[in-house]
Design a protein around this motif. Structure first.
Motif, short mmCIF file in Angstrom:
data_model
loop_
_atom_site.label_atom_id
_atom_site.label_comp_id
_atom_site.label_asym_id
_atom_site.label_seq_id
_atom_site.Cartn_x
_atom_site.Cartn_y
_atom_site.Cartn_z
N SER A 126 0.85 -1.19 0.00
CA SER A 126 0.00 0.00 0.00
C SER A 126 0.88 1.24 0.00
O SER A 126 2.07 1.18 0.32
CB SER A 126 -0.88 0.02 1.25
OG SER A 126 -0.05 0.22 2.38
N GLY A 127 0.24 2.36 -0.30
CA GLY A 127 0.96 3.63 -0.28
C GLY A 127 1.53 3.91 1.10
O GLY A 127 2.68 4.34 1.24
N ALA A 128 0.72 3.66 2.13
CA ALA A 128 1.18 3.92 3.49
C ALA A 128 2.43 3.12 3.81
O ALA A 128 3.40 3.64 4.38
CB ALA A 128 0.06 3.60 4.48
N ALA A 258 9.92 12.12 -1.82
CA ALA A 258 8.75 12.58 -2.59
C ALA A 258 7.67 11.51 -2.50
O ALA A 258 7.86 10.38 -2.98
CB ALA A 258 9.13 12.82 -4.05
N ASP A 259 6.57 11.86 -1.86
CA ASP A 259 5.43 10.94 -1.79
C ASP A 259 4.59 11.17 -3.05
O ASP A 259 3.80 12.10 -3.13
CB ASP A 259 4.61 11.20 -0.52
CG ASP A 259 3.39 10.29 -0.42
OD1 ASP A 259 3.07 9.62 -1.43
OD2 ASP A 259 2.75 10.28 0.65
N GLU A 260 4.80 10.28 -4.02
CA GLU A 260 4.07 10.39 -5.30
C GLU A 260 3.00 9.31 -5.39
O GLU A 260 2.65 8.84 -6.48
CB GLU A 260 5.05 10.29 -6.48
CG GLU A 260 6.01 11.46 -6.57
CD GLU A 260 5.83 12.28 -7.85
OE1 GLU A 260 4.76 12.21 -8.49
OE2 GLU A 260 6.80 12.99 -8.20
N VAL A 261 2.49 8.91 -4.23
CA VAL A 261 1.47 7.86 -4.22
C VAL A 261 0.26 8.27 -5.07
O VAL A 261 -0.29 7.47 -5.81
CB VAL A 261 1.06 7.52 -2.77
CG1 VAL A 261 -0.20 6.67 -2.72
CG2 VAL A 261 2.20 6.79 -2.06
N GLN A 262 -0.15 9.55 -4.96
CA GLN A 262 -1.32 9.98 -5.74
C GLN A 262 -0.91 10.71 -7.03
O GLN A 262 -1.59 10.60 -8.04
CB GLN A 262 -2.22 10.88 -4.89
CG GLN A 262 -3.58 11.10 -5.50
CD GLN A 262 -4.70 11.42 -4.50
OE1 GLN A 262 -5.77 11.80 -4.91
NE2 GLN A 262 -4.49 11.27 -3.23
N SER A 263 0.21 11.43 -6.99
CA SER A 263 0.58 12.25 -8.16
C SER A 263 1.39 11.47 -9.18
O SER A 263 1.66 11.98 -10.28
CB SER A 263 1.39 13.47 -7.69
OG SER A 263 2.57 13.07 -7.03
C1 LIG Z 1 0.02 11.11 -1.20
C2 LIG Z 1 -0.46 9.84 -0.56
N1 LIG Z 1 0.38 9.14 0.22
C3 LIG Z 1 0.02 7.99 0.80
C4 LIG Z 1 -1.26 7.49 0.64
C5 LIG Z 1 -1.66 6.21 1.31
O1 LIG Z 1 -1.85 5.20 0.35
P1 LIG Z 1 -2.69 3.89 0.73
O2 LIG Z 1 -4.11 4.32 0.87
O3 LIG Z 1 -2.47 2.99 -0.43
O4 LIG Z 1 -2.12 3.36 1.99
C6 LIG Z 1 -2.17 8.18 -0.16
C7 LIG Z 1 -3.55 7.70 -0.36
O5 LIG Z 1 -4.43 8.39 -0.78
C8 LIG Z 1 -1.77 9.40 -0.78
O6 LIG Z 1 -2.60 10.11 -1.55
#
Ligand SMILES: Cc1ncc(COP(=O)(O)O)c(C=O)c1O
Length: 445
Positions: A126-128, A258-263
């Protein structure tokens, strides 16, 4: 782009219809109440940008699994790759041994990230988890503990990432939060009511003040930032602010994450948004759209940095599952083959064009700002043009009306007053136009 011809939206019942309501009642009695749902849609199947619910209604999806579906729902190439892989190997665990899809994906990501020099990647679910891994690596590499994050940031819902996340509505009774996390103001020019340059200057002064009054720079392991704030309201980080953060990290020996999970993953018109913002991070986290909706995240960074962690310090049972890896490899091929980066720019430009044609309203809610990068766009709605007072309830009403007319979208923003648009990049022109007809008509009421 051509104008809509045959309508794709097909509504047989109101949303939710009777079968959806049955499923929602079962959800209510069997699933925890704390799991939010933005819409009452009960989906049966989906393809491309079209979603069919259990009552047989067909809707246009403008939120694509919260940005996880740049390549749309169930692209045939990805489905075929998953099916083929499932027949060979569903799970092994990278903690037990090695399988090629994991390695091939890491090789591709190492080559694709905008970080010069050799890179290495860790996969997770997951992103987290991806962000947690980045923070762990930064702490191990620097042997420091403090992390600087920003107002409006969203980094996930696990206890570490929730501690990094800004919005208190997500946090409520979950404390105490992880220590050694320090929050600086984010240059959100529209809300502060300044021009971008003044906003950057003010936020930079606050950042420097934090280093005197909040946290000793000698203890700063990392600065974590979203190149385009997602949940915070789709706010691109100003280039000058990023340049100063890069400078600070370089001189201070801190890691820029850089948290690019959404971007990330093509959404903004480049594979990673930061490619358009003029600096290189040390670590990039990607997740949404990486594997066409399969649960997968990647933490990719400078090899020397990534390898500072002791053996056994990273990983999990499922991270980099073979099905998710082949889905990601196919997704990367699709992005290239279908020219989805160019397509993201065209979609973004077309949405802006259609919104610009909406006559300005003489009653609230008002369209305060259209913001974002490429096809990562949000519309911020306010009750008052001067004070810019947020309009969260009105935003929700517009989204409900959109849904009743067959378009799925979702809110975003620190004040929950933005309509977020994350349309699948493989959406057909006529579907985009039809969905925009619905949105623009409601905005002009
Ligand atoms: C920028 C960003 N980082 C982290 C996360 C967490 O991702 P996840 O929901 O897959 O754990 C999100 C989720 O929306 C996010 O937008």
């Amino acid at each position: 782009m051509s104008v809509a011809s045959t309508p794709r939206i097909r509504l047989l019942t109101s949303i939710p219809g009777p079968r959806s309501r049955e499923l929602l009642a079962r959800r209510e009695s069997s699933v925890v109440a704390g799991l939010y749902k933005a819409t009452p849609v009960a989906v049966a199947h989906a393809s491309g940008a079209l979603v069919t619910d259990v009552d047989g209604n067909t809707l246009i999806d403008f939120v694509g699994g919260i940005g996880a579906l740049a390549v749309g729902h169930c692209p045939p190439q990805v489905v075929a790759a998953i099916q083929e892989q499932a027949a060979q190997l569903i799970h092994f665990s990278a903690l037990v041994g090695t399988y090629e899809p994991y390695i091939e994906l890491c090789e591709r990501l190492n080559a694709a990230v905008p970080i010069s020099g050799p890179c290495k990647t860790l996969l997770a679910n997951s992103g987290a988890e991806g962000v947690e891994n980045a923070v762990k690596i930064a702490r191990a590499a620097t042997e420091r503990s403090a992390i600087i994050v920003f107002e409006g940031a969203y980094h996930g819902r696990t206890l570490l990432t929730l501690s990094l996340t800004s919005r208190t509505a997500f946090k409520k009774k979950f404390g105490p939060f992880v220590p050694e996390i320090y929050r600086a103001p984010f240059p959100y020019a529209y809300r502060y009511g300044f021009d971008e340059a003044t906003c950057v200057e003010q936020c930079w002064q606050a950042f420097e003040r934090l280093l005197v009054a909040g946290v000793d720079p000698d203890n700063v392991a990392a600065v974590v930032i979203e190149p385009v704030q997602g949940e915070g309201g789709f706010i691109p980080t100003p280039r000058e602010f990023l340049r100063r953060l890069r400078d600070f990290c370089d001189h201070n020996g801190s890691v820029l994450i850089a948290d690019e999970v959404q971007s990330g993953f093509g959404r903004t018109g480049t594979l990673f948004a930061i490619e358009q913002l003029g600096i290189e991070p040390d670590i990039i986290v990607s997740a949404k759209s990486l594997a066409a909706g399969m649960p997968l995240s990647a933490t990719t960074g400078r090899a020397a940095l990534m390898d500072t962690v002791h053996v056994g310090g990273l990983g999990g049972t499922y991270g980099g599952n073979p099905l998710a890896c082949v889905a990601a490899i196919e997704t990367l091929k699709l992005i290239e083959r279908e020219h989805l980066l160019e397509r993201a720019c065209r979609i973004g430009a077309r949405i802006r064009e259609r919104i610009a044609e909406v006559p300005s309203s003489d009653k609230p809610p008002y369209l305060g700002e259209v913001r974002g990068l490429g096809a990562m766009l949000a519309l911020e709605l306010v009750r008052d043009r001067q004070t810019r007072a947020p309009a969260p309830e009105e935003t929700l009403q517009i989204l409900d009306c959109m849904l009743q007319r067959g378009v799925i979208a979702m809110r975003a923003g620190l004040y929950a007053n933005c309509i977020r648009l994350l349309v699948p990049l493989l959406i057909r022109d006529e579907e985009l136009e039809e969905g925009l007809d619905v949105l623009t008509r409601l905005l002009s009421l």
